[in-house]
Enzyme design. Structure first.
Site: not given
Length: 219
Positions: A54, A85, A97, A132, A137, A201, A210
């Site tokens: 998202c 959208y 997205e 999601d 996504y 969120c 990482c």
């Protein structure tokens, strides 16, 4: 074919919605830094499109990143011109997205920018991110420079090793491709979490750092 299968299967060009020649919105000013969200890339800067689920939370992650000049959200990687959208969420555009990130590589390296990308989501989930679910996504890096391509491949390899050492069984599914056309999302999606501080969120990483630079796992 079930509705869920359709949502997680990429459509072909012939199956995709036609879209339109007219953009769906007129880009305005970034609500946080007050720069035009469609600003041209300044001299000495670069841009990249990053998909990590998202785009509401993803954009905030990058507008808060030192060295980033401006951000905007939109759709890329599919076929439908100037998609809405609703069209993207139908699974019939092929888009994911993304966040357009314009940054100064003298202030933040390609590797450091991508460290935030890898750690900001789970890049092993295919056509979903957390709860999601859908092709919109999926994880993606769409690059505009050879330096970004090299950094994307280098950091992907490093993160793949880090995930393996941490016991994660799935491989990274992130697309790494040259930058395709980018279509700005509707105004209410731009800087959504600045306009709606308590809004949704969906960011959620793997909890694995990482390694970048000299092998330092930056937090």
């Amino acid at each position: 074919m079930s509705m869920l299968t359709k949502k997680v299967s990429m459509p072909g060009r012939e199956e995709s919605l036609p879209g339109r020649d007219t953009p769906i919105m007129r880009p305005g000013l970034h609500t946080v830094n007050r720069r035009p969200i469609d600003a041209a890339v300044p001299e000495g800067h670069e841009e990249v499109l990053l998909g990590l689920g998202c785009f509401w939370g993803a954009e905030r992650l990058f507008w808060q990143t030192p060295g980033v000049y401006v951000t905007a959200v939109g759709y890329a990687g599919g076929y439908t011109k100037n998609a809405t959208y609703g069209e993207v969420c139908s699974g019939r555009t092929g888009h994911t997205e993304v966040v357009r990130v314009v940054f100064d590589p003298k202030a933040i390296s390609h590797e450091e920018l991508l460290r935030r990308f890898w750690e900001g989501h789970d890049p092993t989930q295919g056509m979903r991110q957390g709860n999601d679910i859908g092709t919109q996504y999926r994880s993606a890096i769409y690059y505009a420079s050879e330096e970004m391509r090299e950094a994307a491949e280098k950091t992907r390899a490093a993160y793949r090793d880090a995930l393996k050492k941490a016991g994660h069984g799935r491989d990274i599914t992130t697309e790494i491709q040259p930058m395709p056309p980018f279509y700005y999302a509707e105004d209410d999606h731009q800087q959504y979490l600045d306009k709606n501080p308590r809004g949704y969120c969906g960011l959620g990483g793997t909890g694995v750092s990482c390694p970048v630079g000299l092998g330092v796992d930056a937090k």
